[in-house]
Design a protein around this motif. Structure first.
Motif, short mmCIF file in Angstrom:
data_model
loop_
_atom_site.label_atom_id
_atom_site.label_comp_id
_atom_site.label_asym_id
_atom_site.label_seq_id
_atom_site.Cartn_x
_atom_site.Cartn_y
_atom_site.Cartn_z
N GLU A 185 -20.40 8.37 -9.14
CA GLU A 185 -19.27 8.12 -7.95
C GLU A 185 -18.01 8.35 -8.51
OE1 GLU A 185 -18.99 8.29 -3.74
OE2 GLU A 185 -20.89 8.36 -5.10
N GLU A 186 -17.72 7.56 -9.49
CA GLU A 186 -16.27 7.82 -10.23
C GLU A 186 -15.98 9.10 -10.80
OE1 GLU A 186 -13.86 5.12 -10.45
OE2 GLU A 186 -15.31 4.49 -8.85
N ILE A 187 -16.89 9.87 -11.34
CA ILE A 187 -16.62 11.20 -11.58
C ILE A 187 -16.34 12.07 -10.58
CG2 ILE A 187 -17.67 13.23 -12.89
CD1 ILE A 187 -19.28 11.29 -14.38
N LEU A 188 -17.27 12.15 -9.35
CA LEU A 188 -16.76 12.86 -8.32
C LEU A 188 -15.33 12.47 -7.51
CD1 LEU A 188 -20.22 12.90 -6.37
CD2 LEU A 188 -19.35 14.61 -7.83
N ARG A 189 -15.04 11.14 -7.85
CA ARG A 189 -13.70 10.56 -7.27
C ARG A 189 -12.81 11.10 -8.32
NH1 ARG A 189 -10.10 7.38 -8.58
NH2 ARG A 189 -11.27 6.48 -10.22
N GLU A 190 -13.03 11.20 -9.65
CA GLU A 190 -11.92 11.79 -10.37
C GLU A 190 -11.60 13.18 -10.26
OE1 GLU A 190 -8.81 11.64 -13.31
OE2 GLU A 190 -9.85 9.95 -12.27
#
Length: 675
Positions: free
Chosen positions: A562-567
């Motif tokens: 999820e954090e990778i997609l946000r980044e």
């Protein structure tokens, strides 16, 4: 970017585009006339490949068809694809998203709109006779195969250049197949330049056959001995944007990132067929038939091959780094990375999109510079200045804090919810300020908007009441009370017409993000976090896992993904439509169906009461003390999306419908399920 005088090379190239090499511009007869010569056209294959200059110009015309979401043929009636994501919303009444997608009105006939106002997010077929700028992938494929098969006939060209041009043609062709694959799934695979009258009868390939075919084309490019790793710095002023072996390797990793994702790579298809009108329909056109975790390993392998090749070539491609460790330095580095073409000091772009159907020669500082003629100013005026893609509150919250924490103020909206007077726009990820125009007093020290671009978005402020004073063409431009800054900058014509702009199809920052996702999916969570930090540290952010310990990112794979997609959204959002495709490839029904929001900022008096006076009280003027605020986030009502209605969503929306007219041509093309 102005179009210069039409010299003979331009005329020859344009003649090839509209004549022998574009015989099917009005009708994509894949099966019957893949390379048919139009009656009355004297320019033929022998002419084109009789001289190096003609052959080069022919390839340049294929460059003009590389996908870019900011050009007419790839916009939904002059609206960029980002307006289908959760980051931007279209407020234009004439915009394709508002007319077709938001209403639920997309059909298999949407690509065959006779008035030329293309409403779909990607065109399978070519433009209409009255001209809407669309270019079928098969028009580009036809050009690339013609060059690959005939370049050896050119008498006045070295073998190394022939090999290099073949590599470029393979890479362009692979990119166009990838464009179509991520919108439709399995494709009809044209594997050569068909002779006049030669029929195409192979039909539609499966999704996996399509990916493997794209991969095989990319491998052909990589294996070309003359396909250089980078354009030499001595030539980059003239040839920035030319594709290289680095472009091909990066594209290979991106293709397999998409292929390894759950849309195609799952234990079940994203949707089942309920009817098969032609009898040729099969779910393997839109699904690999199983979940194969090894595909992520394959994606990671191609990331590693890219980085190894870059290291072997002196790490020529590098992230643009800040010249000072402060907000100004961080913002400047990010802007140079996403906005400007490579030059002798800037080597982050791996695959540029500078599309146009035009060719010209430009002269800059007395030197001849090839210019693919991308009309940036006009497209942005239509698609952005008039509210075609307005930032949402969800996009604002996507950006974290300056120290590297995720945005912590999710419960601050509503009366009495901000007793401490927190300024939610202050001390944020520097990329926020380069993406969304926020209230001026919230900006970090040393940063200012150019000219009179003064942002006072609170209720009663100048922009809230009189948007026309900010140079926009309609109030839709900042209808959410946010305004787009990425690409637009201060909205001046000089900024909009900057000839050095180059939209990245892939840049080096994304390679680290692809690698991070592949590592996370294959169990190397710490390696993924290292890759993320390479990108985040460019703008001064702390390590993600250190600054957000509550997420347990060294052990919680789901949180890390999820954090990778946000980044990805913070770094490469609004560049090549990647946020939309991330939502699609990850089957994020939750993001598609979640209502989106605007922002309302209210000033408070000394007693905590909201102030709503208009400009008359002058308290919004520059230099006055920054008061306390309350915030509301009303749900978007102007163009509310049918996807938000309970029970309306169906997974058919992940892939687009194929043109009905194309299916009726009878060469084996089938419709995607649900349409």
């Amino acid at each position: 970017m102005k179009i210069m005088k039409k010299i003979i090379n331009y005329i020859v190239a344009l003649g090839m585009m509209t004549g022998v090499f574009s015989a099917c511009v009005d009708d994509i007869n894949v099966g019957n006339a893949f390379l048919e010569k139009s009656p009355g056209v004297d320019v033929n294959v022998d002419t084109v490949f009789s001289k190096a200059e003609y052959a080069r110009n022919f390839l340049w015309s294929a460059y003009g068809q590389i996908y870019c979401t900011y050009t007419t043929g790839n916009m939904m009636n002059a609206t960029p694809i980002d307006a289908l994501s959760d980051s931007y919303h279209c407020y234009c009444g004439w915009g394709g998203p508002k007319q077709t997608y938001y209403t639920g009105g997309l059909t298999e006939d949407s690509q065959d709109n006779p008035n030329g106002n293309f409403q779909g997010k990607f065109a399978y077929k070519t433009g209409n006779p009255d001209g809407d700028g669309r270019v079928s992938i098969y028009e580009t494929v036809r050009k690339c195969w013609q060059l690959i098969e005939n370049i050896d006939r050119v008498p006045d060209m070295s073998e190394s250049e022939k090999s290099c041009l073949r590599g470029e043609a393979y890479t362009i062709m692979a990119s166009r197949y990838f464009d179509a694959f991520r919108n439709f799934g399995g494709l009809c695979l044209v594997k050569k330049a068909f002779a006049v009258g030669e029929g195409f009868e192979e039909g539609r390939a499966t999704a996996m056959q399509t990916v493997e075919f794209i991969d095989s084309i990319i491998k052909c490019a990589i294996d070309e001995p003359g396909f250089r790793w980078n354009v030499p710095d001595a030539d980059i002023g003239q040839w920035s944007g030319r594709l290289t072996r680095a472009s091909a390797r990066a594209l290979r990793a991106k293709v397999w990132m998409h292929a390894a994702s759950p849309l195609f790579n799952s234990s079940e298809p994203y949707i089942r067929y309920t009817k098969k009108p032609t009898g040729l329909e099969t779910e393997e056109h839109i699904w690999f038939g199983k979940e194969d975790p090894s595909l992520w390993q394959r994606c990671l392998q191609y990331c590693n091959e890219f980085f190894a090749d870059n290291a072997a070539n002196g790490n020529y491609y590098q992230l643009v780094q800040p010249t000072s460790q402060d907000e100004a330095g961080y913002r400047s580095a990010f802007r140079r990375a996403y906005r400007y073409r490579n030059d002798a000091t800037h080597h982050e772009k791996l695959f540029d999109a500078q599309p146009s159907i035009y060719l010209s020669d430009d002269y800059r500082n007395g030197e001849k510079v090839h210019n693919w003629g991308w009309g940036w100013q006009g497209f942005c005026l239509d698609g952005l200045r008039q509210g075609g893609a307005v930032p949402t509150n969800e996009l604002m919250e996507c950006f974290g804090m300056q120290d590297g924490r995720d945005f912590p103020y999710k419960d601050i909206y509503g009366p009495g919810k901000n007793p401490d007077g927190i300024d939610i726009f202050a001390d944020r990820d520097p990329r926020l300020y380069e993406t969304i125009a926020v209230p001026r007093e919230s900006l970090p020290a040393g940063f200012d908007y150019a000219g009179n671009f003064y942002i006072d978005t609170w209720v009663g402020g100048g922009m809230y009441n009189d948007k026309s004073r900010y140079g926009d063409y309609s109030s839709d431009d900042c209808a959410s009370q946010y305004r787009k800054f990425k690409w637009m900058l201060d909205y001046s014509d000089n900024r909009m017409n900057d000839e050095y702009i180059g939209v990245a199809y892939i840049r080096l920052a994304e390679m680290y993000l692809i690698s991070a996702e592949a590592k996370a999916e294959t169990g190397d969570l710490r390696g993924a976090l290292d890759d993320l930090h390479v990108v985040r540290s460019r703008v001064g952010l702390g390590r993600l896992e250190t600054m957000n310990p509550q997420l347990n990112l060294t052990s919680n794979k789901a949180n890390l993904i999820e954090e990778i997609l946000r980044e990805r959204n913070c770094e490469i959002g609004a560049e090549c439509g990647d946020r939309v495709y991330d939502m699609i490839r990850r089957k994020r029904e939750d993001l598609f169906t979640k209502p989106l929001h605007e922002i309302r900022v209210y000033r408070l008096d000394d007693n905590g009461n909201r102030l709503t006076e208009a400009d008359g009280d002058q308290s919004w003027k520059q230099g006055t003390p920054w008061p306390k605020f309350e915030y509301e986030k009303p749900q978007i009502a102007n163009g509310a999306r049918r996807w938000w209605d309970p029970g309306y969503w169906t997974n058919k929306w992940y892939l687009d419908p194929v043109s009905r007219l194309e299916i009726q041509k009878g060469y084996g093309l089938t419709q995607n399920p649900g349409w």
